[in-house]
Design a protein around this motif. Structure first.
Motif, PDB file in Angstrom:
ATOM      1  N   ARG A 129       0.851  -1.195   0.000  1.00 44.20           N
ATOM      2  CA  ARG A 129       0.000   0.000   0.000  1.00 44.20           C
ATOM      3  C   ARG A 129       0.889   1.249   0.000  1.00 44.20           C
ATOM      4  O   ARG A 129       1.738   1.389   0.872  1.00 44.20           O
ATOM      5  CB  ARG A 129      -0.908  -0.004   1.226  1.00 44.20           C
ATOM      6  N   LEU A 130       0.673   2.123  -0.974  1.00 43.59           N
ATOM      7  CA  LEU A 130       1.498   3.308  -1.143  1.00 43.59           C
ATOM      8  C   LEU A 130       0.659   4.574  -1.065  1.00 43.59           C
ATOM      9  O   LEU A 130      -0.506   4.579  -1.466  1.00 43.59           O
ATOM     10  CB  LEU A 130       2.174   3.297  -2.519  1.00 43.59           C
ATOM     11  N   ILE A 131       1.277   5.632  -0.605  1.00 42.22           N
ATOM     12  CA  ILE A 131       0.707   6.981  -0.686  1.00 42.22           C
ATOM     13  C   ILE A 131       1.718   7.846  -1.413  1.00 42.22           C
ATOM     14  O   ILE A 131       2.914   7.806  -1.109  1.00 42.22           O
ATOM     15  CB  ILE A 131       0.389   7.557   0.709  1.00 42.22           C
ATOM     16  N   LEU A 182       3.085   8.569 -11.979  1.00 47.72           N
ATOM     17  CA  LEU A 182       3.650   7.591 -11.052  1.00 47.72           C
ATOM     18  C   LEU A 182       2.598   6.558 -10.659  1.00 47.72           C
ATOM     19  O   LEU A 182       2.867   5.357 -10.625  1.00 47.72           O
ATOM     20  CB  LEU A 182       4.206   8.311  -9.818  1.00 47.72           C
ATOM     21  N   LYS A 183       1.383   7.022 -10.397  1.00 50.33           N
ATOM     22  CA  LYS A 183       0.298   6.110 -10.045  1.00 50.33           C
ATOM     23  C   LYS A 183       0.021   5.133 -11.189  1.00 50.33           C
ATOM     24  O   LYS A 183      -0.175   3.940 -10.964  1.00 50.33           O
ATOM     25  CB  LYS A 183      -0.963   6.891  -9.699  1.00 50.33           C
ATOM     26  N   SER A 184       0.029   5.623 -12.419  1.00 54.17           N
ATOM     27  CA  SER A 184      -0.200   4.758 -13.581  1.00 54.17           C
ATOM     28  C   SER A 184       0.877   3.687 -13.687  1.00 54.17           C
ATOM     29  O   SER A 184       0.587   2.515 -13.945  1.00 54.17           O
ATOM     30  CB  SER A 184      -0.235   5.580 -14.865  1.00 54.17           C
ATOM     31  N   LEU A 185       2.137   4.077 -13.497  1.00 57.50           N
ATOM     32  CA  LEU A 185       3.228   3.101 -13.545  1.00 57.50           C
ATOM     33  C   LEU A 185       3.120   2.077 -12.417  1.00 57.50           C
ATOM     34  O   LEU A 185       3.293   0.879 -12.629  1.00 57.50           O
ATOM     35  CB  LEU A 185       4.578   3.804 -13.462  1.00 57.50           C
ATOM     36  N   LEU A 186       2.820   2.553 -11.228  1.00 54.53           N
ATOM     37  CA  LEU A 186       2.731   1.650 -10.084  1.00 54.53           C
ATOM     38  C   LEU A 186       1.552   0.693 -10.206  1.00 54.53           C
ATOM     39  O   LEU A 186       1.598  -0.430  -9.703  1.00 54.53           O
ATOM     40  CB  LEU A 186       2.640   2.450  -8.782  1.00 54.53           C
ATOM     41  N   SER A 187       0.488   1.116 -10.881  1.00 52.96           N
ATOM     42  CA  SER A 187      -0.691   0.255 -11.037  1.00 52.96           C
ATOM     43  C   SER A 187      -0.392  -0.971 -11.904  1.00 52.96           C
ATOM     44  O   SER A 187      -1.150  -1.941 -11.882  1.00 52.96           O
ATOM     45  CB  SER A 187      -1.861   1.042 -11.616  1.00 52.96           C
ATOM     46  N   LEU A 188       0.703  -0.944 -12.644  1.00 53.64           N
ATOM     47  CA  LEU A 188       1.098  -2.089 -13.463  1.00 53.64           C
ATOM     48  C   LEU A 188       1.715  -3.214 -12.625  1.00 53.64           C
ATOM     49  O   LEU A 188       1.839  -4.340 -13.095  1.00 53.64           O
ATOM     50  CB  LEU A 188       2.087  -1.653 -14.545  1.00 53.64           C
ATOM     51  N   GLN A 189       2.086  -2.897 -11.409  1.00 52.74           N
ATOM     52  CA  GLN A 189       2.670  -3.893 -10.512  1.00 52.74           C
ATOM     53  C   GLN A 189       1.542  -4.642  -9.800  1.00 52.74           C
ATOM     54  O   GLN A 189       0.664  -4.023  -9.205  1.00 52.74           O
ATOM     55  CB  GLN A 189       3.587  -3.226  -9.490  1.00 52.74           C
ATOM     56  N   PRO A 190       1.549  -5.983  -9.835  1.00 55.82           N
ATOM     57  CA  PRO A 190       0.410  -6.757  -9.344  1.00 55.82           C
ATOM     58  C   PRO A 190       0.074  -6.585  -7.859  1.00 55.82           C
ATOM     59  O   PRO A 190      -1.082  -6.578  -7.495  1.00 55.82           O
ATOM     60  CB  PRO A 190       0.800  -8.209  -9.655  1.00 55.82           C
TER      61      PRO A 190
END
Length: 105
Positions: free
Chosen positions: A2-4, A16-24
């Motif tokens: 869980r990230l903020i 950054l959120k778009s890139l991180l959403s690719l991580q399962p």
């Protein structure tokens, strides 16, 4: 995990959120644009990692000791000063990363 994301630049947060959403196993649970809201949101939402822009609408360096008590802090900064990175680490950040890193080919 869980990230903020705490950064005053909306485009950077969204990218950054778009890139991180690719991580399962990664979930961005909150985005913060104002330095005044960082500690409150991190405390209320809970997260494993806070991605913190060092220069939001004010300098965030002195907030790191308080924030590290709530979660792991990764500092993202446009500053080229290695001194700022070392200082952030000494204050309790787990990682210091420049935002403008370029890929190498």
């Amino acid at each position: 995990m869980r990230l903020i994301i705490a950064d005053d630049h909306a485009l950077f947060r969204q990218g950054l959120k778009s890139l991180l959403s690719l991580q399962p196993d990664t979930q961005v649970v909150a985005e913060i644009e104002s330095s005044d809201d960082v500690a409150q949101v991190v405390s209320a939402m809970g997260c494993d990692v806070l991605l913190l822009d060092l220069q939001m609408d004010r300098w965030m360096m002195e907030d790191i000791p308080q924030l590290k008590l709530l979660t792991d802090v990764i500092v993202l900064t446009a500053s080229e000063s290695a001194e700022n990175g070392v200082r952030a680490l000494r204050l309790g950040a787990k990682v210091w990363c420049r935002r403008d890193l370029r890929s190498r080919r």
